[in-house]
Design an enzyme around this catalytic site. Structure first.
Site, PDB file in Angstrom:
ATOM      1  N   ASN A  11     -17.466 -16.521  -4.563  1.00  0.00           N
ATOM      2  CA  ASN A  11     -16.240 -16.311  -3.785  1.00  0.00           C
ATOM      3  C   ASN A  11     -16.228 -17.310  -2.633  1.00  0.00           C
ATOM      4  O   ASN A  11     -16.974 -17.158  -1.673  1.00  0.00           O
ATOM      5  CB  ASN A  11     -16.221 -14.865  -3.270  1.00  0.00           C
ATOM      6  CG  ASN A  11     -15.031 -14.594  -2.361  1.00  0.00           C
ATOM      7  OD1 ASN A  11     -14.126 -15.424  -2.241  1.00  0.00           O
ATOM      8  ND2 ASN A  11     -15.040 -13.433  -1.720  1.00  0.00           N
ATOM      9  N   TRP A  12     -15.370 -18.311  -2.779  1.00  0.00           N
ATOM     10  CA  TRP A  12     -15.350 -19.378  -1.765  1.00  0.00           C
ATOM     11  C   TRP A  12     -14.614 -18.966  -0.498  1.00  0.00           C
ATOM     12  O   TRP A  12     -14.593 -19.703   0.477  1.00  0.00           O
ATOM     13  CB  TRP A  12     -14.706 -20.641  -2.362  1.00  0.00           C
ATOM     14  CG  TRP A  12     -15.587 -21.355  -3.341  1.00  0.00           C
ATOM     15  CD1 TRP A  12     -16.885 -21.047  -3.682  1.00  0.00           C
ATOM     16  CD2 TRP A  12     -15.246 -22.521  -4.104  1.00  0.00           C
ATOM     17  NE1 TRP A  12     -17.354 -21.944  -4.610  1.00  0.00           N
ATOM     18  CE2 TRP A  12     -16.375 -22.861  -4.888  1.00  0.00           C
ATOM     19  CE3 TRP A  12     -14.105 -23.308  -4.213  1.00  0.00           C
ATOM     20  CZ2 TRP A  12     -16.383 -23.956  -5.756  1.00  0.00           C
ATOM     21  CZ3 TRP A  12     -14.105 -24.397  -5.074  1.00  0.00           C
ATOM     22  CH2 TRP A  12     -15.241 -24.715  -5.838  1.00  0.00           C
ATOM     23  N   LYS A  13     -13.928 -17.845  -0.521  1.00  0.00           N
ATOM     24  CA  LYS A  13     -13.157 -17.394   0.646  1.00  0.00           C
ATOM     25  C   LYS A  13     -12.226 -18.539   1.100  1.00  0.00           C
ATOM     26  O   LYS A  13     -11.716 -19.257   0.249  1.00  0.00           O
ATOM     27  CB  LYS A  13     -14.105 -16.891   1.737  1.00  0.00           C
ATOM     28  CG  LYS A  13     -15.082 -15.840   1.159  1.00  0.00           C
ATOM     29  CD  LYS A  13     -15.899 -15.135   2.182  1.00  0.00           C
ATOM     30  CE  LYS A  13     -16.817 -14.129   1.468  1.00  0.00           C
ATOM     31  NZ  LYS A  13     -17.593 -13.321   2.404  1.00  0.00           N
ATOM     32  N   HIS A  98     -11.502  -6.782  -1.560  1.00  0.00           N
ATOM     33  CA  HIS A  98     -12.639  -7.396  -0.849  1.00  0.00           C
ATOM     34  C   HIS A  98     -12.668  -6.895   0.592  1.00  0.00           C
ATOM     35  O   HIS A  98     -11.609  -6.661   1.191  1.00  0.00           O
ATOM     36  CB  HIS A  98     -12.518  -8.925  -0.881  1.00  0.00           C
ATOM     37  CG  HIS A  98     -13.769  -9.576  -0.368  1.00  0.00           C
ATOM     38  ND1 HIS A  98     -13.996  -9.750   0.969  1.00  0.00           N
ATOM     39  CD2 HIS A  98     -14.869 -10.003  -1.012  1.00  0.00           C
ATOM     40  CE1 HIS A  98     -15.204 -10.296   1.118  1.00  0.00           C
ATOM     41  NE2 HIS A  98     -15.750 -10.456  -0.057  1.00  0.00           N
ATOM     42  N   GLU A 100     -13.026  -8.260   3.349  1.00  0.00           N
ATOM     43  CA  GLU A 100     -12.227  -9.006   4.334  1.00  0.00           C
ATOM     44  C   GLU A 100     -10.743  -8.680   4.194  1.00  0.00           C
ATOM     45  O   GLU A 100      -9.998  -8.694   5.177  1.00  0.00           O
ATOM     46  CB  GLU A 100     -12.510 -10.509   4.197  1.00  0.00           C
ATOM     47  CG  GLU A 100     -13.891 -10.829   4.771  1.00  0.00           C
ATOM     48  CD  GLU A 100     -14.726 -11.773   3.948  1.00  0.00           C
ATOM     49  OE1 GLU A 100     -14.168 -12.607   3.218  1.00  0.00           O
ATOM     50  OE2 GLU A 100     -15.977 -11.668   4.033  1.00  0.00           O
ATOM     51  N   GLU A 170     -20.254  -4.294  -2.225  1.00  0.00           N
ATOM     52  CA  GLU A 170     -20.542  -5.224  -1.143  1.00  0.00           C
ATOM     53  C   GLU A 170     -20.568  -4.453   0.170  1.00  0.00           C
ATOM     54  O   GLU A 170     -19.513  -4.239   0.784  1.00  0.00           O
ATOM     55  CB  GLU A 170     -19.462  -6.308  -1.077  1.00  0.00           C
ATOM     56  CG  GLU A 170     -19.333  -7.108  -2.363  1.00  0.00           C
ATOM     57  CD  GLU A 170     -18.705  -8.478  -2.126  1.00  0.00           C
ATOM     58  OE1 GLU A 170     -19.355  -9.460  -2.480  1.00  0.00           O
ATOM     59  OE2 GLU A 170     -17.618  -8.547  -1.558  1.00  0.00           O
ATOM     60  N   GLY A 176     -22.198 -12.027   4.964  1.00  0.00           N
ATOM     61  CA  GLY A 176     -22.198 -13.133   5.913  1.00  0.00           C
ATOM     62  C   GLY A 176     -23.140 -12.926   7.083  1.00  0.00           C
ATOM     63  O   GLY A 176     -23.070 -13.640   8.083  1.00  0.00           O
ATOM     64  N   SER A 216     -24.937 -11.567   1.316  1.00  0.00           N
ATOM     65  CA  SER A 216     -26.068 -12.446   1.635  1.00  0.00           C
ATOM     66  C   SER A 216     -26.986 -12.715   0.438  1.00  0.00           C
ATOM     67  O   SER A 216     -28.199 -12.815   0.591  1.00  0.00           O
ATOM     68  CB  SER A 216     -26.856 -11.894   2.832  1.00  0.00           C
ATOM     69  OG  SER A 216     -26.018 -11.824   3.980  1.00  0.00           O
ATOM     70  N   GLY A 237     -20.954 -15.246  -1.526  1.00  0.00           N
ATOM     71  CA  GLY A 237     -20.036 -15.924  -0.623  1.00  0.00           C
ATOM     72  C   GLY A 237     -20.634 -17.253  -0.182  1.00  0.00           C
ATOM     73  O   GLY A 237     -20.608 -18.244  -0.919  1.00  0.00           O
ATOM     74  N   GLY A 238     -21.238 -17.270   1.011  1.00  0.00           N
ATOM     75  CA  GLY A 238     -21.730 -18.504   1.627  1.00  0.00           C
ATOM     76  C   GLY A 238     -22.561 -19.384   0.694  1.00  0.00           C
ATOM     77  O   GLY A 238     -22.355 -20.607   0.636  1.00  0.00           O
TER      78      GLY A 238
HETATM   79  P1  13P Z   1     -21.943 -13.664   1.678  1.00  0.00           P
HETATM   80  O1  13P Z   1     -22.685 -14.005   0.394  1.00  0.00           O
HETATM   81  O2  13P Z   1     -21.556 -14.872   2.474  1.00  0.00           O
HETATM   82  O3  13P Z   1     -22.652 -12.609   2.457  1.00  0.00           O
HETATM   83  O4  13P Z   1     -20.533 -13.021   1.208  1.00  0.00           O
HETATM   84  C1  13P Z   1     -20.520 -12.010   0.272  1.00  0.00           C
HETATM   85  C2  13P Z   1     -19.130 -11.779  -0.181  1.00  0.00           C
HETATM   86  O5  13P Z   1     -18.304 -11.300   0.578  1.00  0.00           O
HETATM   87  C3  13P Z   1     -18.772 -12.170  -1.551  1.00  0.00           C
HETATM   88  O6  13P Z   1     -17.518 -11.697  -1.904  1.00  0.00           O
END
Ligand code: 13P
Length: 255
Positions: A11-13, A98, A100, A170, A176, A216, A237-238
């Site tokens: 997930n590149w956000k 999600h 966010e 999640e 993050g 993470s 994510g990251g």
């Molecule tokens: P991180 O891997 O950056 O913690 O993000 C997780 C996430 O929200 C994937 O959708």
């Protein structure tokens, strides 16, 4: 891993516009060969989806999805994207709920259930995300929060449609933050989710629904997470923004 085919989602956000998406794919394809024993799905920003597909070219093992949709098919909804538009641009999946979206953009359980319904109606596979906030965990509410989010998210689907979805657990406090849930902690919540799915579709079909862990995830913890019995894959994510790190993650769990 209870599931035969592990699922690796990136997930590149709000990262990697079209030119960065192309550069990413060009590097990634050199580091990750097609594997038929796993599923790899990227969730680029919608504006990068067509460029992602074009850069991936013949590598159709690299699938793509939307990070969010609006539930209407089309109309006067400035800034929004429908599931059908995503399908047209090459998406086969879409995230819904999600954290966010829930906590930055105030998507409610009701909004998320409409989004899941719209995603399924357009023939895409929804990845329904659930997870508790830190204060909810500290109050001992993990199970009740996850149950509420899951039941609401699935409420517009038939039994057959529920069988076709993907769930991502999640925990908000692990996203993050560099703070990963331990494989045991995640596994316990996955068991709760598995039991709820079993109630909806029967135990055997419930076992076939992939439950991903997100929060993470990185190359350094992927193997221990995949070793947990109820973790069928990951939503990253990251660490999915860097082609070499994400290739290490997608190459993990080999048998
Ligand atoms: P991180 O891997 O950056 O913690 O993000 C997780 C996430 O929200 C994937 O959708």
């Amino acid at each position: 891993m209870s599931f035969a085919k592990p699922f690796f989602g990136g997930n590149w956000k709000m990262n990697h516009g079209p030119s960065a998406a192309r550069r990413f794919v060009e590097e990634f394809v050199a580091l990750y060969e097609p594997h038929d024993d796993r599923t790899v799905v990227f969730f680029p920003p919608a504006i990068s989806l067509a460029e992602f597909r074009a850069a991936a070219g013949a590598r159709d093992d690299l699938q793509a999805g939307l990070q969010d949709v609006f539930w209407e098919v089309s109309g006067a909804y400035t800034g929004s994207i429908s599931a059908g538009m995503g399908r047209d641009a090459g998406a086969g999946f879409a995230l819904a709920g999600h954290s966010e979206r829930r906590h930055v953009f105030a998507d409610s359980d009701e909004d998320i259930s409409r989004k899941v319904g719209a995603i399924v109606a357009e023939g895409l596979t929804p990845v329904l995300c659930v997870g508790e906030k830190l204060e909810e965990r500290e109050r001992g509410e993990v199970e009740s929060v996850v149950t509420r989010q899951l039941e609401a998210g699935l409420s517009r689907l038939s039994r057959e449609q529920v069988e076709g979805i993907v769930i991502a657990y999640e925990p908000v406090w692990a996203i993050g933050t560099g703070r990963t849930a331990s494989p045991e902690d995640a596994d316990r919540v996955h068991e709760v989710i598995r039991a709820l799915l079993g109630e909806q579709v029967g135990e055997t079909s419930g076992r076939a629904i992939p439950i991903l862990y997100g929060g993470s995830v990185k190359a350094g913890n992927i193997e221990e997470l995949l070793a947990a019995p109820e973790i069928d894959g990951v939503l990253v994510g990251g660490a999915s923004l860097d082609p070499s790190e994400f290739a290490l993650i997608c190459n993990a769990g080999g048998r």
